[in-house]
Design a protein around this motif. Sequence first.
Motif, PDB file in Angstrom:
ATOM      1  N   MET A   1     -66.848  58.897  85.600  1.00  0.00           N
ATOM      2  CA  MET A   1     -66.104  59.276  84.396  1.00  0.00           C
ATOM      3  C   MET A   1     -64.864  60.065  84.800  1.00  0.00           C
ATOM      4  O   MET A   1     -64.931  60.973  85.617  1.00  0.00           O
ATOM      5  N   ASN A   2     -63.721  59.716  84.224  1.00  0.00           N
ATOM      6  CA  ASN A   2     -62.476  60.413  84.512  1.00  0.00           C
ATOM      7  C   ASN A   2     -62.481  61.816  83.910  1.00  0.00           C
ATOM      8  O   ASN A   2     -63.246  62.115  82.986  1.00  0.00           O
ATOM      9  N   ILE A   3     -61.584  62.657  84.420  1.00  0.00           N
ATOM     10  CA  ILE A   3     -61.506  64.039  83.945  1.00  0.00           C
ATOM     11  C   ILE A   3     -61.184  64.080  82.454  1.00  0.00           C
ATOM     12  O   ILE A   3     -61.805  64.820  81.690  1.00  0.00           O
ATOM     13  N   TYR A   4     -60.208  63.276  82.027  1.00  0.00           N
ATOM     14  CA  TYR A   4     -59.829  63.312  80.610  1.00  0.00           C
ATOM     15  C   TYR A   4     -60.979  62.842  79.722  1.00  0.00           C
ATOM     16  O   TYR A   4     -61.157  63.336  78.596  1.00  0.00           O
ATOM     17  N   GLU A   5     -61.786  61.908  80.224  1.00  0.00           N
ATOM     18  CA  GLU A   5     -62.941  61.437  79.456  1.00  0.00           C
ATOM     19  C   GLU A   5     -63.981  62.545  79.304  1.00  0.00           C
ATOM     20  O   GLU A   5     -64.598  62.699  78.243  1.00  0.00           O
ATOM     21  N   LYS A   6     -64.165  63.323  80.362  1.00  0.00           N
ATOM     22  CA  LYS A   6     -65.106  64.447  80.290  1.00  0.00           C
ATOM     23  C   LYS A   6     -64.622  65.489  79.283  1.00  0.00           C
ATOM     24  O   LYS A   6     -65.420  66.096  78.566  1.00  0.00           O
ATOM     25  N   ILE A   7     -63.311  65.697  79.243  1.00  0.00           N
ATOM     26  CA  ILE A   7     -62.752  66.681  78.310  1.00  0.00           C
ATOM     27  C   ILE A   7     -63.020  66.263  76.866  1.00  0.00           C
ATOM     28  O   ILE A   7     -63.489  67.062  76.042  1.00  0.00           O
ATOM     29  N   PHE A   8     -62.746  65.002  76.538  1.00  0.00           N
ATOM     30  CA  PHE A   8     -62.942  64.550  75.161  1.00  0.00           C
ATOM     31  C   PHE A   8     -64.428  64.458  74.807  1.00  0.00           C
ATOM     32  O   PHE A   8     -64.814  64.686  73.656  1.00  0.00           O
ATOM     33  N   ALA A   9     -65.259  64.158  75.798  1.00  0.00           N
ATOM     34  CA  ALA A   9     -66.699  64.150  75.557  1.00  0.00           C
ATOM     35  C   ALA A   9     -67.191  65.562  75.244  1.00  0.00           C
ATOM     36  O   ALA A   9     -68.034  65.769  74.363  1.00  0.00           O
ATOM     37  N   ARG A  10     -66.628  66.532  75.965  1.00  0.00           N
ATOM     38  CA  ARG A  10     -67.013  67.922  75.731  1.00  0.00           C
ATOM     39  C   ARG A  10     -66.513  68.412  74.370  1.00  0.00           C
ATOM     40  O   ARG A  10     -67.221  69.145  73.666  1.00  0.00           O
ATOM     41  N   LEU A  11     -65.306  68.008  73.986  1.00  0.00           N
ATOM     42  CA  LEU A  11     -64.780  68.363  72.668  1.00  0.00           C
ATOM     43  C   LEU A  11     -65.712  67.873  71.563  1.00  0.00           C
ATOM     44  O   LEU A  11     -66.006  68.593  70.604  1.00  0.00           O
ATOM     45  N   GLU A  12     -66.169  66.644  71.717  1.00  0.00           N
ATOM     46  CA  GLU A  12     -67.082  66.075  70.720  1.00  0.00           C
ATOM     47  C   GLU A  12     -68.425  66.797  70.739  1.00  0.00           C
ATOM     48  O   GLU A  12     -69.012  67.065  69.685  1.00  0.00           O
ATOM     49  N   GLU A  13     -68.879  67.139  71.942  1.00  0.00           N
ATOM     50  CA  GLU A  13     -70.184  67.798  72.084  1.00  0.00           C
ATOM     51  C   GLU A  13     -70.216  69.152  71.386  1.00  0.00           C
ATOM     52  O   GLU A  13     -71.206  69.510  70.741  1.00  0.00           O
ATOM     53  N   ILE A  14     -69.139  69.922  71.515  1.00  0.00           N
ATOM     54  CA  ILE A  14     -69.113  71.267  70.928  1.00  0.00           C
ATOM     55  C   ILE A  14     -68.363  71.299  69.599  1.00  0.00           C
ATOM     56  O   ILE A  14     -68.101  72.370  69.059  1.00  0.00           O
ATOM     57  N   ASP A  34     -52.063  62.555  74.663  1.00  0.00           N
ATOM     58  CA  ASP A  34     -51.589  61.599  75.669  1.00  0.00           C
ATOM     59  C   ASP A  34     -52.626  61.336  76.755  1.00  0.00           C
ATOM     60  O   ASP A  34     -52.640  60.255  77.353  1.00  0.00           O
ATOM     61  N   TRP A  35     -53.471  62.327  77.036  1.00  0.00           N
ATOM     62  CA  TRP A  35     -54.489  62.109  78.071  1.00  0.00           C
ATOM     63  C   TRP A  35     -55.342  60.894  77.732  1.00  0.00           C
ATOM     64  O   TRP A  35     -55.633  60.077  78.598  1.00  0.00           O
ATOM     65  N   ARG A  36     -55.718  60.794  76.454  1.00  0.00           N
ATOM     66  CA  ARG A  36     -56.565  59.667  76.037  1.00  0.00           C
ATOM     67  C   ARG A  36     -55.743  58.399  75.847  1.00  0.00           C
ATOM     68  O   ARG A  36     -56.138  57.318  76.301  1.00  0.00           O
ATOM     69  N   LYS A  37     -54.583  58.528  75.185  1.00  0.00           N
ATOM     70  CA  LYS A  37     -53.763  57.350  74.907  1.00  0.00           C
ATOM     71  C   LYS A  37     -53.288  56.675  76.186  1.00  0.00           C
ATOM     72  O   LYS A  37     -53.309  55.447  76.312  1.00  0.00           O
ATOM     73  N   LYS A  38     -52.839  57.492  77.141  1.00  0.00           N
ATOM     74  CA  LYS A  38     -52.276  56.951  78.380  1.00  0.00           C
ATOM     75  C   LYS A  38     -53.298  56.896  79.513  1.00  0.00           C
ATOM     76  O   LYS A  38     -52.975  56.464  80.620  1.00  0.00           O
ATOM     77  N   GLN A  39     -54.520  57.383  79.211  1.00  0.00           N
ATOM     78  CA  GLN A  39     -55.603  57.387  80.199  1.00  0.00           C
ATOM     79  C   GLN A  39     -55.171  58.098  81.485  1.00  0.00           C
ATOM     80  O   GLN A  39     -55.270  57.572  82.587  1.00  0.00           O
ATOM     81  N   ILE A  40     -54.685  59.324  81.295  1.00  0.00           N
ATOM     82  CA  ILE A  40     -54.245  60.138  82.430  1.00  0.00           C
ATOM     83  C   ILE A  40     -54.985  61.469  82.414  1.00  0.00           C
ATOM     84  O   ILE A  40     -55.440  61.932  81.368  1.00  0.00           O
ATOM     85  N   ASN A  41     -55.097  62.078  83.575  1.00  0.00           N
ATOM     86  CA  ASN A  41     -55.766  63.369  83.689  1.00  0.00           C
ATOM     87  C   ASN A  41     -54.764  64.513  83.539  1.00  0.00           C
ATOM     88  O   ASN A  41     -53.576  64.347  83.827  1.00  0.00           O
ATOM     89  N   PRO A  42     -55.220  65.680  83.099  1.00  0.00           N
ATOM     90  CA  PRO A  42     -54.327  66.845  82.984  1.00  0.00           C
ATOM     91  C   PRO A  42     -53.796  67.264  84.350  1.00  0.00           C
ATOM     92  O   PRO A  42     -54.376  66.939  85.387  1.00  0.00           O
ATOM     93  N   GLN A  43     -52.704  68.019  84.329  1.00  0.00           N
ATOM     94  CA  GLN A  43     -52.180  68.576  85.566  1.00  0.00           C
ATOM     95  C   GLN A  43     -53.172  69.585  86.134  1.00  0.00           C
ATOM     96  O   GLN A  43     -53.901  70.251  85.404  1.00  0.00           O
ATOM     97  N   ALA A  44     -53.172  69.714  87.451  1.00  0.00           N
ATOM     98  CA  ALA A  44     -54.158  70.562  88.124  1.00  0.00           C
ATOM     99  C   ALA A  44     -54.090  72.020  87.676  1.00  0.00           C
ATOM    100  O   ALA A  44     -55.115  72.697  87.575  1.00  0.00           O
ATOM    101  N   ASP A  45     -52.867  72.518  87.387  1.00  0.00           N
ATOM    102  CA  ASP A  45     -52.740  73.934  87.038  1.00  0.00           C
ATOM    103  C   ASP A  45     -53.250  74.246  85.632  1.00  0.00           C
ATOM    104  O   ASP A  45     -53.276  75.406  85.221  1.00  0.00           O
ATOM    105  N   LYS A  46     -53.664  73.215  84.884  1.00  0.00           N
ATOM    106  CA  LYS A  46     -54.194  73.427  83.535  1.00  0.00           C
ATOM    107  C   LYS A  46     -55.722  73.428  83.508  1.00  0.00           C
ATOM    108  O   LYS A  46     -56.331  73.773  82.495  1.00  0.00           O
ATOM    109  N   LEU A  47     -56.353  73.039  84.607  1.00  0.00           N
ATOM    110  CA  LEU A  47     -57.790  72.782  84.588  1.00  0.00           C
ATOM    111  C   LEU A  47     -58.635  74.028  84.333  1.00  0.00           C
ATOM    112  O   LEU A  47     -59.627  73.973  83.606  1.00  0.00           O
TER     113      LEU A  47
END
Length: 287
Positions: A1-14, A34-47
């Motif tokens: 699972m990609n990082i952006y997918e984990k983020i949106f899964a967590r958003l839904e979970e909580i 854009d993370w979901r639309k473009k299927q890209i991961n966030p920048q490292a400094d935002k993690l």
Amino acid sequence: MNIYEKIFARLEEINMSQIELSRRTGIATSTISDWRKKQINPQADKLVAICKALDMSLVDLLCDEEDKKNEFSRADYVVGEQFIIDSIMMSSGQMKRRVFSYLERWIRKQEIKLPTGNISVISDAEGKKVVVINDLRFKRSKNVDWNMVENYLKEYIGSCTEILDTNELIYIGRDFPDEYSHSKDTKVLRGPNEYAKANASVAIRELIQIAANKTFSENKKSKHNSKAKYGWYRYDTRFAVPKYNNDGELTGYNIFKGRMVIRHAQDNKLYLYDILRIKKETSEPHE
């Protein structure tokens, strides 16, 4: 699972909205979408900010033992850095977790800067942390409107922030806005100290993060038997506000110190109660 997918899964979970994630991290909602639309991961400094907002560890966000595929982008690394990345990604799953766990702890100890640039944390010549507040929400006038300050502070209710030195989580309860704005300590403040406390309200999270020199005292007042059942903690905190000449030009910063009061409540959580004894410490020229 990609990082952006984990983020949106967590958003839904909580059950957290993208707007709320944006508010907690300072990341634009359009960027999050854009993370979901473009299927890209966030920048490292935002993690790290994302992990704190979602109440998950950096290890859980970056590591997936069932997924052996390397999902890291190589575009942003120079040759020397690429060697380090390759070495980590070729290591075992256990080693990756250890590295990312260490990285998470290390980042939290570093200098913190908000995305807006209006508030930052720096170290002075002695290595002590200072919160720099560059934009003053409450301007100098005849009197501070403390009701306005109280209403602003209500935005913090329900949030929590970690003290970096002790890793303690400090919560903001419903009593804090009123106590901060209308306590006996606030009522006796005058001049620069009064305006300093009013403007410190915009940097409550950062003031908590740099809190230091912890002390403890037992609760001795029956009216606080529930709210401070397990006693009181006090920490030092410091902040700087800009000073201007008659032409509106920045000439330096006034540095203030205060004593942060934390109550240890019946629910075993630590709550910010007030920031007392705010007093000008020194003045530094603008460089």
